[in-house]
Design an enzyme around this catalytic site. Structure first.
Site, PDB file in Angstrom:
ATOM      1  N   ASP A  55       0.552  -1.120  -0.043  1.00  0.00           N
ATOM      2  CA  ASP A  55       0.174   0.091  -0.047  1.00  0.00           C
ATOM      3  C   ASP A  55       0.979   1.306   0.033  1.00  0.00           C
ATOM      4  O   ASP A  55       0.498   2.383   0.512  1.00  0.00           O
ATOM      5  CB  ASP A  55      -1.088   0.121   0.991  1.00  0.00           C
ATOM      6  CG  ASP A  55      -2.186  -0.886   0.951  1.00  0.00           C
ATOM      7  OD1 ASP A  55      -2.556  -1.002  -0.081  1.00  0.00           O
ATOM      8  OD2 ASP A  55      -2.275  -1.505   2.003  1.00  0.00           O
ATOM      9  N   ASP A 103      -7.205  -4.144  -4.832  1.00  0.00           N
ATOM     10  CA  ASP A 103      -6.903  -2.717  -4.320  1.00  0.00           C
ATOM     11  C   ASP A 103      -5.499  -2.336  -4.885  1.00  0.00           C
ATOM     12  O   ASP A 103      -5.331  -0.832  -5.134  1.00  0.00           O
ATOM     13  CB  ASP A 103      -6.717  -2.926  -2.737  1.00  0.00           C
ATOM     14  CG  ASP A 103      -7.708  -3.343  -2.025  1.00  0.00           C
ATOM     15  OD1 ASP A 103      -8.170  -4.481  -2.744  1.00  0.00           O
ATOM     16  OD2 ASP A 103      -8.055  -3.023  -0.893  1.00  0.00           O
ATOM     17  N   GLY A 141      -9.217 -17.526  -6.949  1.00  0.00           N
ATOM     18  CA  GLY A 141      -9.807 -16.156  -6.586  1.00  0.00           C
ATOM     19  C   GLY A 141     -10.387 -16.529  -4.974  1.00  0.00           C
ATOM     20  O   GLY A 141     -10.947 -17.707  -4.669  1.00  0.00           O
ATOM     21  N   THR A 184     -11.836 -14.259  -1.250  1.00  0.00           N
ATOM     22  CA  THR A 184     -12.138 -12.834  -0.654  1.00  0.00           C
ATOM     23  C   THR A 184     -11.515 -12.965   0.997  1.00  0.00           C
ATOM     24  O   THR A 184     -11.600 -13.896   1.438  1.00  0.00           O
ATOM     25  CB  THR A 184     -13.783 -12.629  -0.552  1.00  0.00           C
ATOM     26  OG1 THR A 184     -13.765 -11.132  -0.358  1.00  0.00           O
ATOM     27  CG2 THR A 184     -14.506 -13.418   0.523  1.00  0.00           C
ATOM     28  N   ARG A 210     -16.347  -2.411  -2.155  1.00  0.00           N
ATOM     29  CA  ARG A 210     -15.323  -1.596  -2.045  1.00  0.00           C
ATOM     30  C   ARG A 210     -14.212  -2.224  -3.470  1.00  0.00           C
ATOM     31  O   ARG A 210     -13.584  -1.354  -4.159  1.00  0.00           O
ATOM     32  CB  ARG A 210     -14.508  -1.470  -0.892  1.00  0.00           C
ATOM     33  CG  ARG A 210     -13.482  -0.499  -1.081  1.00  0.00           C
ATOM     34  CD  ARG A 210     -13.034   0.157   0.366  1.00  0.00           C
ATOM     35  NE  ARG A 210     -12.296  -0.527   1.184  1.00  0.00           N
ATOM     36  CZ  ARG A 210     -12.697  -1.141   2.370  1.00  0.00           C
ATOM     37  NH1 ARG A 210     -13.800  -1.018   2.840  1.00  0.00           N
ATOM     38  NH2 ARG A 210     -11.869  -1.792   2.994  1.00  0.00           N
ATOM     39  N   TRP A 263     -12.730  -0.323  -6.648  1.00  0.00           N
ATOM     40  CA  TRP A 263     -11.473  -0.072  -7.046  1.00  0.00           C
ATOM     41  C   TRP A 263     -11.226  -0.787  -8.345  1.00  0.00           C
ATOM     42  O   TRP A 263     -10.389  -0.095  -9.057  1.00  0.00           O
ATOM     43  CB  TRP A 263     -10.414  -0.952  -5.930  1.00  0.00           C
ATOM     44  CG  TRP A 263     -10.371  -0.861  -4.431  1.00  0.00           C
ATOM     45  CD1 TRP A 263     -10.361  -1.511  -3.556  1.00  0.00           C
ATOM     46  CD2 TRP A 263     -10.061   0.453  -4.091  1.00  0.00           C
ATOM     47  NE1 TRP A 263     -10.176  -1.061  -2.275  1.00  0.00           N
ATOM     48  CE2 TRP A 263     -10.101   0.236  -2.358  1.00  0.00           C
ATOM     49  CE3 TRP A 263      -9.889   1.796  -4.528  1.00  0.00           C
ATOM     50  CZ2 TRP A 263      -9.695   1.347  -1.602  1.00  0.00           C
ATOM     51  CZ3 TRP A 263      -9.654   2.862  -3.613  1.00  0.00           C
ATOM     52  CH2 TRP A 263      -9.532   2.797  -2.097  1.00  0.00           C
ATOM     53  N   SER A 270     -14.422  -3.048   7.555  1.00  0.00           N
ATOM     54  CA  SER A 270     -14.299  -4.622   7.669  1.00  0.00           C
ATOM     55  C   SER A 270     -15.446  -5.333   8.243  1.00  0.00           C
ATOM     56  O   SER A 270     -15.492  -4.927   9.397  1.00  0.00           O
ATOM     57  CB  SER A 270     -13.057  -4.717   8.420  1.00  0.00           C
ATOM     58  OG  SER A 270     -12.642  -6.076   8.660  1.00  0.00           O
ATOM     59  N   SER A 314     -18.494 -12.104   8.205  1.00  0.00           N
ATOM     60  CA  SER A 314     -19.721 -12.850   7.640  1.00  0.00           C
ATOM     61  C   SER A 314     -19.312 -14.314   8.048  1.00  0.00           C
ATOM     62  O   SER A 314     -18.051 -14.539   8.690  1.00  0.00           O
ATOM     63  CB  SER A 314     -19.645 -12.546   6.285  1.00  0.00           C
ATOM     64  OG  SER A 314     -19.040 -13.409   5.684  1.00  0.00           O
TER      65      SER A 314
END
Length: 388
Positions: free
Chosen positions: A101, A161, A219, A221, A233, A237, A349, A352
């Site tokens: 980042d 991101d 892939g 999450t 989000r 992005w 954040s 779940s």
């Protein structure tokens, strides 16, 4: 094309009003947040002061620079310079910089300060940050690893991101004349785009690769509701990331991908145009919103408008203005006594049953939501030289 025929667009007077409020709020915050930074998210609507050691700190400095552009107030310039010095110390001492980042940290703070006031410290810090970022590049797989030890198979991945971190590398190549930064950025974009955008134009948050061969693996999450859903989000992005990918590469296929990713985002908005935290949810679901996603998408749309055919520009400009109008009317802070932030009802954040997220910053302000709301307003107020 998706239309929101009955939705109002923000007008010039409202844009000025919103920016005036943001400017006042940021000035009021300077005594507490010049030598310190705002925490990534508010608690009960109020940010607390923290050290410069999170991936989000650059957004607060970016707000200061946007406010300075709007008002020219020298107090804002002085605060921005103080924070740039902090960012230089951070990168020189390698304080919490072992992740991807660097763009989120150094583009809206140090690159912005260099572009606006010619800050030599900002230039130095941002080039060091670009050097730090390219250390995370894997030639096997051709991508920049998001986080974690570089030799760990479970961390051999990118996340969507990172498309917003890459402009730092393009800037560094332009500034230094060294093509290595740009070459790594372009390889990462190609790898990311080939893997994080699904067949239906929804997006993966994160994508894993085989450490031995670099082949795409799967892939997943970390922050969406479930692996197969579209984290709001992340999709935003993707909208902004594809606009920037086209800006820096000129590859026509990225315009097509921008349109598809944006269309998916728009078709999954609720009635008031501000998404829930995951695009799986809509009106009637008892789930929190993520207002920051609307601001990010609006910025990406406004960026891409510059590169579209004239007959396409009006549609996208209108959508962006409608998104920001929805935020201005129903999500923006209007009373300084109720919050020291700019935009309510964001989600950082959210846990779940299908992810491993911590539950924090839910239904609060967050730094990037505040920053991108201001950026979108600034883009509509004037011809803006972007920090990215």
């Amino acid at each position: 094309m998706i239309t929101f025929e009955n939705k109002p667009e923000i007008n010039a007077e409202e844009i000025k009003d919103a920016l005036t409020f943001c400017n006042r709020q940021i000035l009021n915050n300077l005594p507490q947040f010049t030598d310190k930074f705002q925490k990534a998210y508010s608690e009960g609507g109020f940010y607390q002061p923290v050290e410069n050691d999170d991936w989000t700190c650059g957004f607060w400095t970016g707000e200061i620079w946007l406010a300075y552009e709007f008002s020219g107030d020298e107090r804002l310039k002085a605060a921005g310079e103080t924070q740039i010095h902090s960012f230089l110390e951070r990168i020189e001492n390698k304080i919490a910089v072992d992740h991807h980042d660097m763009g989120f940290l150094y583009s809206p703070s140090c690159v912005a300060g260099y572009k606006l006031i010619g800050s030599s410290e900002g230039r130095k810090a941002a080039i060091l940050a670009a050097d730090q970022l390219i250390r995370r590049y894997h030639p096997i797989g051709e991508f920049i690893q998001a986080w974690g030890p570089m030799d760990a198979p479970e961390n051999y991945r990118l996340i969507i991101d990172c498309l917003l971190n890459l402009p730092l590398l393009y800037w560094a190549s332009e500034e230094t004349g060294d093509a290595k930064y740009r070459e790594i950025a372009e390889k990462h974009i190609h790898t990311a785009v080939a893997n994080v955008i699904r067949e239906d134009a929804s997006t993966w948050h994160t994508f894993f690769f085989d450490m031995e061969t670099g082949a795409p693996d799967h892939g997943a999450t970390c922050q969406g509701y479930r692996d197969g859903s579209a984290w709001a989000r992340g999709q935003a992005w993707g909208v902004y990331g594809m606009a920037l990918a086209y800006k820096y590469t000129g590859r026509e296929e990225y315009i097509t991908l921008f349109k598809r990713v944006t269309e998916y985002f728009l078709t999954h908005l609720p009635e008031d145009m501000v998404p829930f935290w995951d695009l799986e949810f809509t009106d009637g679901d008892d789930q929190p919103r993520d207002s920051s996603s609307a601001s990010i998408a609006a910025c990406g749309i406004l960026e891409m408008v510059k590169y579209l055919k004239p007959e396409e520009q009006g549609y996208y400009k209108k959508i962006a203005r409608q998104l920001v109008k929805a935020l201005y009317d129903h999500y923006a802070v209007k009373d300084m006594e109720s919050s020291n932030g700019l935009v309510l009802h964001s989600t950082y954040s959210n846990h779940s049953p299908y992810n491993t997220c911590n539950h924090y910053g839910v239904d609060e302000c967050n730094l990037w939501g505040d920053y991108f709301y201001m950026e979108a307003l600034t883009r509509m107020d004037k011809e803006w030289e972007l920090y990215w």
